[in-house]
Design a protein around this motif. Structure first.
Motif, PDB file in Angstrom:
ATOM      1  N   ASP A   1       0.854  -1.186   0.000  1.00 54.19           N
ATOM      2  CA  ASP A   1       0.000   0.000   0.000  1.00 54.19           C
ATOM      3  C   ASP A   1       0.891   1.238   0.000  1.00 54.19           C
ATOM      4  O   ASP A   1       2.113   1.150   0.184  1.00 54.19           O
ATOM      5  CB  ASP A   1      -0.907  -0.035   1.235  1.00 54.19           C
TER       6      ASP A   1
ATOM      7  N   ASP B   1      -4.992   2.186   3.148  1.00 53.27           N
ATOM      8  CA  ASP B   1      -5.771   1.516   4.191  1.00 53.27           C
ATOM      9  C   ASP B   1      -5.549   0.020   4.010  1.00 53.27           C
ATOM     10  O   ASP B   1      -5.424  -0.454   2.876  1.00 53.27           O
ATOM     11  CB  ASP B   1      -7.267   1.849   4.030  1.00 53.27           C
ATOM     12  N   SER B   2      -5.563  -0.722   5.100  1.00 60.73           N
ATOM     13  CA  SER B   2      -5.304  -2.172   4.994  1.00 60.73           C
ATOM     14  C   SER B   2      -6.385  -2.868   4.162  1.00 60.73           C
ATOM     15  O   SER B   2      -6.242  -4.037   3.801  1.00 60.73           O
ATOM     16  CB  SER B   2      -5.215  -2.800   6.376  1.00 60.73           C
TER      17      SER B   2
ATOM     18  N   CYS C   1      -6.785  -2.625   1.236  1.00 59.04           N
ATOM     19  CA  CYS C   1      -6.183  -2.974  -0.064  1.00 59.04           C
ATOM     20  C   CYS C   1      -5.919  -4.476  -0.160  1.00 59.04           C
ATOM     21  O   CYS C   1      -5.788  -5.053  -1.230  1.00 59.04           O
ATOM     22  CB  CYS C   1      -4.889  -2.194  -0.261  1.00 59.04           C
TER      23      CYS C   1
ATOM     24  N   ASP D   1      -1.732  -9.418   9.329  1.00 56.34           N
ATOM     25  CA  ASP D   1      -1.076  -8.119   9.333  1.00 56.34           C
ATOM     26  C   ASP D   1       0.406  -8.275   9.682  1.00 56.34           C
ATOM     27  O   ASP D   1       0.797  -9.244  10.343  1.00 56.34           O
ATOM     28  CB  ASP D   1      -1.731  -7.190  10.367  1.00 56.34           C
ATOM     29  N   ASP D   2       1.194  -7.280   9.256  1.00 54.68           N
ATOM     30  CA  ASP D   2       2.655  -7.413   9.427  1.00 54.68           C
ATOM     31  C   ASP D   2       3.137  -7.023  10.829  1.00 54.68           C
ATOM     32  O   ASP D   2       4.331  -6.980  11.104  1.00 54.68           O
ATOM     33  CB  ASP D   2       3.385  -6.564   8.369  1.00 54.68           C
TER      34      ASP D   2
ATOM     35  N   ASP E   1      -7.943  -5.941  19.436  1.00 52.87           N
ATOM     36  CA  ASP E   1      -8.433  -5.097  18.351  1.00 52.87           C
ATOM     37  C   ASP E   1      -9.582  -4.228  18.881  1.00 52.87           C
ATOM     38  O   ASP E   1     -10.748  -4.481  18.579  1.00 52.87           O
ATOM     39  CB  ASP E   1      -8.893  -5.949  17.164  1.00 52.87           C
TER      40      ASP E   1
ATOM     41  N   CYS F   1     -12.443  -9.092  12.351  1.00 58.38           N
ATOM     42  CA  CYS F   1     -11.142  -8.411  12.289  1.00 58.38           C
ATOM     43  C   CYS F   1     -10.287  -9.097  11.229  1.00 58.38           C
ATOM     44  O   CYS F   1     -10.209 -10.317  11.179  1.00 58.38           O
ATOM     45  CB  CYS F   1     -10.455  -8.501  13.642  1.00 58.38           C
TER      46      CYS F   1
ATOM     47  N   MET G   1      -7.020  -9.023  10.821  1.00 59.60           N
ATOM     48  CA  MET G   1      -5.575  -9.218  11.029  1.00 59.60           C
ATOM     49  C   MET G   1      -5.134 -10.667  11.155  1.00 59.60           C
ATOM     50  O   MET G   1      -3.970 -10.971  10.987  1.00 59.60           O
ATOM     51  CB  MET G   1      -5.084  -8.387  12.202  1.00 59.60           C
TER      52      MET G   1
ATOM     53  N   ARG H   1     -10.700   1.855   8.796  1.00 54.09           N
ATOM     54  CA  ARG H   1     -10.754   0.852   9.869  1.00 54.09           C
ATOM     55  C   ARG H   1     -12.144   0.239  10.038  1.00 54.09           C
ATOM     56  O   ARG H   1     -12.454  -0.300  11.094  1.00 54.09           O
ATOM     57  CB  ARG H   1     -10.253   1.441  11.195  1.00 54.09           C
TER      58      ARG H   1
ATOM     59  N   ASP I   1     -13.097  -1.583   7.169  1.00 55.97           N
ATOM     60  CA  ASP I   1     -12.987  -2.437   5.970  1.00 55.97           C
ATOM     61  C   ASP I   1     -13.382  -3.870   6.284  1.00 55.97           C
ATOM     62  O   ASP I   1     -14.220  -4.488   5.636  1.00 55.97           O
ATOM     63  CB  ASP I   1     -11.555  -2.370   5.437  1.00 55.97           C
ATOM     64  N   ASP I   2     -12.743  -4.385   7.349  1.00 53.69           N
ATOM     65  CA  ASP I   2     -12.996  -5.783   7.718  1.00 53.69           C
ATOM     66  C   ASP I   2     -14.398  -5.936   8.315  1.00 53.69           C
ATOM     67  O   ASP I   2     -15.058  -6.960   8.124  1.00 53.69           O
ATOM     68  CB  ASP I   2     -11.917  -6.315   8.666  1.00 53.69           C
TER      69      ASP I   2
ATOM     70  N   HIS J   1      -0.423  -9.762  18.703  1.00 54.43           N
ATOM     71  CA  HIS J   1      -0.523  -8.469  18.012  1.00 54.43           C
ATOM     72  C   HIS J   1       0.392  -7.487  18.738  1.00 54.43           C
ATOM     73  O   HIS J   1       0.188  -7.192  19.913  1.00 54.43           O
ATOM     74  CB  HIS J   1      -1.978  -7.987  18.029  1.00 54.43           C
TER      75      HIS J   1
ATOM     76  N   LYS K   1       1.594  -4.203  17.797  1.00 56.28           N
ATOM     77  CA  LYS K   1       1.681  -2.742  17.703  1.00 56.28           C
ATOM     78  C   LYS K   1       0.325  -2.091  17.910  1.00 56.28           C
ATOM     79  O   LYS K   1      -0.626  -2.394  17.210  1.00 56.28           O
ATOM     80  CB  LYS K   1       2.218  -2.377  16.305  1.00 56.28           C
TER      81      LYS K   1
HETATM   82  O1  LIG Z   1      -2.380   2.665   5.188  1.00 58.32           O
HETATM   83  C1  LIG Z   1      -2.126   1.516   5.566  1.00 58.32           C
HETATM   84  C2  LIG Z   1      -1.908   1.186   6.941  1.00 58.32           C
HETATM   85  C3  LIG Z   1      -1.590  -0.108   7.294  1.00 58.32           C
HETATM   86  N1  LIG Z   1      -1.499  -1.070   6.339  1.00 58.32           N
HETATM   87  C4  LIG Z   1      -1.174  -2.454   6.705  1.00 58.32           C
HETATM   88  O2  LIG Z   1      -2.365  -2.989   7.277  1.00 58.32           O
HETATM   89  C5  LIG Z   1      -2.072  -3.815   8.411  1.00 58.32           C
HETATM   90  C6  LIG Z   1      -2.745  -3.241   9.629  1.00 58.32           C
HETATM   91  O3  LIG Z   1      -2.103  -2.056   9.952  1.00 58.32           O
HETATM   92  P1  LIG Z   1      -1.788  -1.678  11.511  1.00 58.32           P
HETATM   93  O4  LIG Z   1      -1.382  -2.924  12.208  1.00 58.32           O
HETATM   94  O5  LIG Z   1      -0.878  -0.530  11.494  1.00 58.32           O
HETATM   95  O6  LIG Z   1      -3.198  -1.185  12.009  1.00 58.32           O
HETATM   96  P2  LIG Z   1      -4.085  -1.730  13.192  1.00 58.32           P
HETATM   97  O7  LIG Z   1      -4.822  -0.589  13.799  1.00 58.32           O
HETATM   98  O8  LIG Z   1      -3.396  -2.630  14.144  1.00 58.32           O
HETATM   99  O9  LIG Z   1      -5.039  -2.609  12.245  1.00 58.32           O
HETATM  100  C7  LIG Z   1      -6.272  -3.077  12.719  1.00 58.32           C
HETATM  101  O10 LIG Z   1      -7.314  -2.377  12.100  1.00 58.32           O
HETATM  102  C8  LIG Z   1      -7.666  -3.040  10.904  1.00 58.32           C
HETATM  103  C9  LIG Z   1      -7.614  -2.022   9.859  1.00 58.32           C
HETATM  104  O11 LIG Z   1      -8.660  -2.256   8.998  1.00 58.32           O
HETATM  105  C10 LIG Z   1      -6.650  -4.164  10.743  1.00 58.32           C
HETATM  106  O12 LIG Z   1      -7.072  -5.285  10.034  1.00 58.32           O
HETATM  107  C11 LIG Z   1      -6.432  -4.452  12.168  1.00 58.32           C
HETATM  108  O13 LIG Z   1      -5.265  -5.182  12.375  1.00 58.32           O
HETATM  109  C12 LIG Z   1      -0.543  -3.885   8.471  1.00 58.32           C
HETATM  110  O14 LIG Z   1      -0.125  -5.046   7.799  1.00 58.32           O
HETATM  111  C13 LIG Z   1      -0.090  -2.607   7.745  1.00 58.32           C
HETATM  112  O15 LIG Z   1       1.193  -2.761   7.140  1.00 58.32           O
HETATM  113  C14 LIG Z   1      -1.749  -0.792   4.996  1.00 58.32           C
HETATM  114  O16 LIG Z   1      -1.684  -1.706   4.135  1.00 58.32           O
HETATM  115  N2  LIG Z   1      -2.045   0.493   4.646  1.00 58.32           N
END
Ligand SMILES: O=c1ccn([C@@H]2O[C@H](COP(=O)(O)OP(=O)(O)O[C@H]3O[C@@H](CO)[C@H](O)[C@H]3O)[C@@H](O)[C@H]2O)c(=O)[nH]1
Ligand SMILES: [Mn+2]
Length: 362
Positions: free
Chosen positions: A47, A85-86, A88, A105-106, A177, A210, A212, A238, A240-241, A268, A270
């Protein structure tokens, strides 16, 4: 003297499962997963800035798609894939050719069970997906197909065969989460509770999915796993899922497919910034009071017998019933249609392969 094979057992579904990872950073986290992931094919959805180089540790078999690739492969239909946004990650579901998907998620690492043993989350998801679900009648001893458990007295024998499982929803130790308000109120709360259970989510019950630590049968429910329009240029993030989970569960209930939650756990690591998260989520926190009754009362006609057909019908209802609340839902409903069109273009029923450059084979 008995000879014991020194050859490691072939991992379950080795050639039938892709691991999809959305990312904006180098994938060093894979080092910890190497024993469990190395034999599987990865689909990395990069992303953000496509000119950034994402480092992937040596020895992994992967394909990587950045925004330029998504635009090249989908053309104008790329508009349905979120940017920054994740969400993607769902592009990875679309380009995969495999029967099963595991997405992670990474910032998710290998967790340990109470005995201190590393949890092979992928193996547990596969077990969940390969065993039936029981959404029509609740088994109080949890997963009846698990070693050492069964259906309890009073469970109808006519329902003990169960139904196919479409989705396996895993959980998280350490950073739970939580939504932004909860994170703000409880910044130090960590999930230390390991619950050794897998449950089928009953028919007619929605849940907050969720993304992740999630796996699904792509052939059963793939076209419904659209993670919506989030991030850049959108009024919401946030969710999306959550959106995907609500649409998916309505369709699974309609088509007689099961959804499980519980094991496996990942660690998890971070906690994302609650203030940034609040800005992304606040409309979702308000809208979900409308959205959930919408999905709870959504019904699909009997002639909706395919996932795509159900999804297109749902998009019509989103436009008609939610479009009056905010223009965003009109845009989202249209994007749901674009998603199905793109899915069918890349996954033609005739099974013709889509060339590596994304051109659909003649
Ligand atoms: O713009 C972005 C931001 C992040 N990513 C990748 O997506 C996942 C999740 O990112 P991150 O761990 O930073 O965010 P969280 O708040 O922990 O995520 C939670 O909310 C959901 C978001 O929809 C997610 O599924 C949950 O884990 C990482 O792999 C980032 O690298 C991205 O692609 N684009
Ligand atoms: Mn995270």
């Amino acid at each position: 003297m008995a000879q014991y094979s020194k050859v490691a057992p072939t991992p379950l579904l080795k050639d039938e499962l892709d691991i999809v990872i959305p990312t904006i950073r180098n994938l060093d986290f894979l080092e910890m997963w190497r024993p469990f992931f190395q034999q599987y094919h990865l689909i990395i959805v990069q992303d953000g800035d496509p000119s950034k180089v994402i480092k992937v540790p040596e020895g992994f078999d992967y394909e990587l798609y950045n925004r330029n690739d998504i635009n090249r492969i989908l053309g104008p239909k790329a508009s349905c894939i979120s940017f920054k946004d994740s969400a993607c990650r769902c592009f990875g579901y679309m380009v995969s050719k495999k029967k099963y998907i595991f997405t992670i998620d990474d910032d998710c690492f290998v967790a340990k069970d109470p005995s201190g043993k590393d949890i092979n989350a992928l193996e547990q998801h596969i077990k969940n997906l390969l065993s039936p679900s029981t959404p029509f009648f609740f088994n109080t001893l949890y997963d009846p197909y698990r070693e050492g458990a069964d259906f309890v007295r009073g469970y109808p024998f006519s329902l003990r065969e169960g139904i196919p499982t479409a989705v396996s929803h895993g959980l998280w130790l350490n950073i739970p989460d939580y939504d932004a308000p909860t994170q703000l109120v409880k910044p130090l709360e960590r999930n230390t509770r390991f619950v050794d259970a897998v449950l089928t989510i009953p028919k007619g019950t929605l849940f907050p999915m969720c993304g992740m630590n999630l796996a699904f049968n792509r052939e059963l429910i793939g076209p419904a796993m659209y993670f919506g329009l989030m991030g850049d240029g959108q009024p919401i993030g946030r969710y999306d899922d959550m959106w995907a989970g609500w649409c998916m569960k309505v369709i699974c209930d309609h088509l007689g497919l099961g959804v499980k939650t519980g094991l496996p756990y990942i660690w998890h690591s971070k906690a994302s910034n609650p203030f940034v998260n609040l800005k992304k989520e606040y409309k979702g926190i308000y809208w979900q009071e409308e959205l959930i009754p919408f999905f709870q009362s959504a019904t699909l006609p009997k002639d909706c017998t395919t996932v795509q057909g159900c999804y297109l019908e749902l998009s019509k209802q989103v436009k008609a019933k939610l479009g009056k609340d905010d223009d965003y839902f009109i845009k989202l409903a249209d994007a749901m249609v674009t998603w199905v069109e793109a899915w069918d273009e890349l996954n033609p029923v005739g099974g013709k392969a889509v060339e590596a450059n994304g051109v659909v084979a003649k």
